[in-house]
Design an enzyme around this catalytic site. Structure first.
Site, short mmCIF file in Angstrom:
data_model
loop_
_atom_site.label_atom_id
_atom_site.label_comp_id
_atom_site.label_asym_id
_atom_site.label_seq_id
_atom_site.Cartn_x
_atom_site.Cartn_y
_atom_site.Cartn_z
N LYS A 288 0.81 -1.23 0.00
CA LYS A 288 0.00 0.00 0.00
C LYS A 288 0.84 1.28 0.00
O LYS A 288 0.33 2.36 -0.31
CB LYS A 288 -0.98 -0.01 1.19
N ASP A 325 -10.21 2.77 1.43
CA ASP A 325 -10.47 2.18 2.76
C ASP A 325 -11.02 3.24 3.71
O ASP A 325 -11.92 2.97 4.51
CB ASP A 325 -9.16 1.66 3.38
P1 NAP Z 1 -1.20 -3.79 10.10
O1 NAP Z 1 -0.75 -2.55 9.45
O2 NAP Z 1 -0.29 -4.97 10.16
O3 NAP Z 1 -1.62 -3.41 11.63
C1 NAP Z 1 -1.97 -4.41 12.54
C2 NAP Z 1 -2.45 -3.74 13.83
O4 NAP Z 1 -2.94 -4.79 14.67
C3 NAP Z 1 -1.35 -3.03 14.60
O5 NAP Z 1 -1.88 -1.92 15.26
C4 NAP Z 1 -0.92 -4.10 15.60
O6 NAP Z 1 -0.35 -3.57 16.79
C5 NAP Z 1 -2.25 -4.72 15.93
N1 NAP Z 1 -2.11 -6.07 16.48
C6 NAP Z 1 -1.70 -7.18 15.81
N2 NAP Z 1 -1.73 -8.24 16.64
C7 NAP Z 1 -2.16 -7.78 17.85
C8 NAP Z 1 -2.40 -8.40 19.11
N3 NAP Z 1 -2.20 -9.71 19.27
N4 NAP Z 1 -2.85 -7.65 20.12
C9 NAP Z 1 -3.08 -6.31 19.94
N5 NAP Z 1 -2.87 -5.65 18.78
C10 NAP Z 1 -2.41 -6.39 17.74
O7 NAP Z 1 -2.55 -4.34 9.46
P2 NAP Z 1 -3.73 -3.47 8.76
O8 NAP Z 1 -3.48 -3.38 7.31
O9 NAP Z 1 -3.90 -2.23 9.53
O10 NAP Z 1 -4.98 -4.43 8.96
C11 NAP Z 1 -5.54 -4.64 10.25
C12 NAP Z 1 -6.84 -5.41 10.10
O11 NAP Z 1 -7.79 -4.64 9.40
C13 NAP Z 1 -6.71 -6.67 9.24
O12 NAP Z 1 -6.33 -7.75 10.03
C14 NAP Z 1 -8.08 -6.85 8.62
O13 NAP Z 1 -8.84 -7.76 9.38
C15 NAP Z 1 -8.68 -5.48 8.71
N6 NAP Z 1 -8.92 -4.95 7.37
C16 NAP Z 1 -10.20 -4.81 6.98
C17 NAP Z 1 -10.49 -4.27 5.73
C18 NAP Z 1 -11.91 -4.14 5.31
O14 NAP Z 1 -12.14 -3.72 4.17
N7 NAP Z 1 -12.85 -4.46 6.14
C19 NAP Z 1 -9.47 -3.85 4.88
C20 NAP Z 1 -8.16 -4.02 5.32
C21 NAP Z 1 -7.89 -4.57 6.56
P3 NAP Z 1 1.23 -3.30 16.91
O15 NAP Z 1 1.47 -1.96 16.28
O16 NAP Z 1 1.46 -3.31 18.37
O17 NAP Z 1 1.93 -4.41 16.18
#
Ligand code: NAP
Length: 499
Positions: A288, A325
């Site tokens: 991204k 998004d």
């Molecule tokens: P990302 O950039 O990897 O961010 C992951 C986030 O989750 C970080 O804040 C991380 O915290 C936190 N995290 C991961 N494991 C954790 C745990 N065990 N306990 C507490 N916090 C935890 O991923 P992203 O792209 O933002 O995506 C996040 C989620 O959004 C995806 O998993 C997906 O389900 C959802 N999503 C939905 C859509 C939609 O259209 N609905 C689109 C994209 C994504 P740290 O900073 O501490 O590592």
């Protein structure tokens, strides 16, 4: 008109008839009888050939040499004898490698498919080999190569472009990187593509789509040189629901377009080599940020967020980056809470999705707080936006109108980033996660009486935002939602009301 070929490996004549009948019922136009694999599994090939005349589809007889990825263990003369016996038995085509064309005792009655395979790379002198195939009498020239990354995919597209008008042609990229070549075969002007039986998990080559997907999900029967080509680039990409929802929308709207998954390791190389024939692109993890500086300009919100999930072109052909998004999530929160001005919104997470949502909420004059497992990331994001931050543990001490899960917690395991006892009935709860549709976070919030929304609507809305930018018309969201629910499994169809 594209010919869909389904490889089969029957162990006896009963299975030969059953597999061919099944291939026809599913929509294939021909079967490829892999005699080398049949022999390897103990079948009596001569017995199989005796059944060719009774089959409901034309047969391509193939007995692949080991040097080109086959499994034949007999001598070369036995292999050639078997192919000539298949010709006598009524095969519609005989497939023989270019390297072995001189081994045939005479021209078969069947059509000749002359082939060249490289299972480890992109081959050598491919243009010259196609010319040799044509002069050796090939009815169909077949090239099957193994792309390593997306610049190799561009090589396949250019190969198809150079040779498609000069006779029947198969250009196949093996493996997951090569999958688009199979899905785009008709759009690239090829005459044949391969697809596996729906019940066959592997196919004879990794990366083969099922007949059903090729015809019904991707709509290959309608593709031609005018077909618009869209796709999603990511790594991994094989479980993406985006092809299902975008293709369902194209088919429903009668738009001559297709949307394919691109497994991409190096985003810039991919776009530089393939961008010219791609009309619009979705971008997902981990890319991204990769093309953020490669556009002519980015939409304001995308520019502020610093990440794009969409590429599209304006009427002057300028390449634009967007982040759909952010607005998609905002619409979800608004559908739960209405006007967001001064509403206290807590975002759990500080990753890519949380960041996009935080910018969109701040744009809407919401009062935003950010809590993250790693508090330093929460602090950095909050300082950039001029909003509040805290650790995940501290967050439950305050009251919020809206809580948004922007972490991945709840996706792989039944856990929640928020304590169950801290949910309240006057809150709006939005989870960006949509696999599963009902996370623990949502389940516990609903038990407390809160208004809840899962991540599916956001997923559909962000895709609709892309569709609208690419095609300048409203997206058929109920159709996209239905395709997403089908992709998520029948259970989801029972539990999720449609819009
Ligand atoms: P990302 O950039 O990897 O961010 C992951 C986030 O989750 C970080 O804040 C991380 O915290 C936190 N995290 C991961 N494991 C954790 C745990 N065990 N306990 C507490 N916090 C935890 O991923 P992203 O792209 O933002 O995506 C996040 C989620 O959004 C995806 O998993 C997906 O389900 C959802 N999503 C939905 C859509 C939609 O259209 N609905 C689109 C994209 C994504 P740290 O900073 O501490 O590592």
């Amino acid at each position: 008109m594209i010919t869909i070929v389904t490889p089969i490996v029957p162990h006896d004549r009963v299975a030969l008839t059953r597999l061919t009948t099944s291939a026809r019922a599913q929509g294939a136009d021909a079967v490829e009888l892999r005699l080398d694999l049949c022999a390897q599994s103990g079948a009596v090939c001569q017995d199989l050939l005796a059944g060719l005349q009774d089959l409901v589809l034309p047969v391509i007889a193939t007995c692949r040499h080991r040097d080109e990825g086959g499994a034949w263990e007999g001598s070369e003369s036995e292999r050639i004898d078997l192919l000539m016996a298949a010709d006598q038995a009524g095969a519609a085509f005989i497939d023989i490698e270019l390297a072995a064309i001189g081994h045939l005792p005479h021209k078969p009655q069947a059509g000749l498919i002359i082939s060249y395979h490289d299972f480890t790379g992109m081959g050598t002198d491919v243009d010259a080999r196609i010319a040799q195939m044509r002069s050796a009498g090939a009815a169909v020239a077949k090239i099957a190569l193994t792309p390593g990354d997306s610049d190799d995919l561009a090589t396949l597209q250019q190969l198809a472009q150079r040779h498609a008008g000069q006779g029947q042609l198969m250009v196949i990229g093996m493996g997951e990187v090569g999958l688009p070549s199979r899905l785009l075969a008709a759009a690239w002007g090829c005459s044949h593509t391969f697809a596996r039986l729906d019940e066959d998990d592997q196919g004879s080559a990794p990366g083969q789509p099922s007949i059903h997907d090729l015809i019904h999900t991707y709509g290959i029967r309608t593709h031609n040189a005018d077909t618009l080509i869209f796709g999603v680039m990511g790594n991994p990409i094989n479980h993406s629901l985006s092809p299902a929802i975008h293709n369902a929308a194209f088919i429903h709207e009668g738009i001559n377009a297709v949307y394919v998954p691109f497994l991409v390791h190096d985003a810039q190389t991919f776009w530089q080599s393939c961008g010219a024939w791609i009309d619009g692109l979705s971008i997902t993890i981990p890319h991204k940020h990769s093309l953020f500086h490669d556009t002519d300009y980015n939409e304001d919100l995308a520019q502020a967020i610093g990440a794009i999930n969409t590429l599209y072109r304006d009427q002057e052909g300028r390449l634009i980056g967007a982040n759909t998004d952010a607005h998609a999530a905002l619409e979800c929160v608004r559908s739960l809470r209405g006007d967001l001005a001064h509403a206290h919104c807590l975002i759990l997470g500080a990753g890519g999705v949380a960041r996009a949502i935080a910018f969109a909420l701040c744009d809407s004059d919401a009062r935003v707080s950010i809590a993250n497992r790693n508090p330093q990331r929460a602090q950095e994001l909050a300082e950039e936006l001029g909003c509040q931050w805290c650790s995940l543990a501290e967050a439950a001490n305050d009251h919020y109108d809206v809580i948004i899960n922007g972490t991945s917690v709840g996706m792989r395991e039944d856990s929640s980033p928020w304590p169950a006892e801290a949910h309240r009935d006057d809150q709006a709860i939005f989870d960006t996660v949509y696999t599963p549709l009902e996370t623990r976070f949502l389940r516990e919030a609903a038990l407390a009486g809160a208004r809840c929304q899962n991540g599916l609507r956001m997923f559909i809305r962000q895709a609709a935002g892309q569709f609208e930018r690419w095609l300048q018309r409203p997206a058929p969201e109920p159709i996209m939602q239905r395709a997403a629910l089908q992709g998520l499994g029948a259970a989801a169809l029972d539990t999720q009301p449609e819009d």
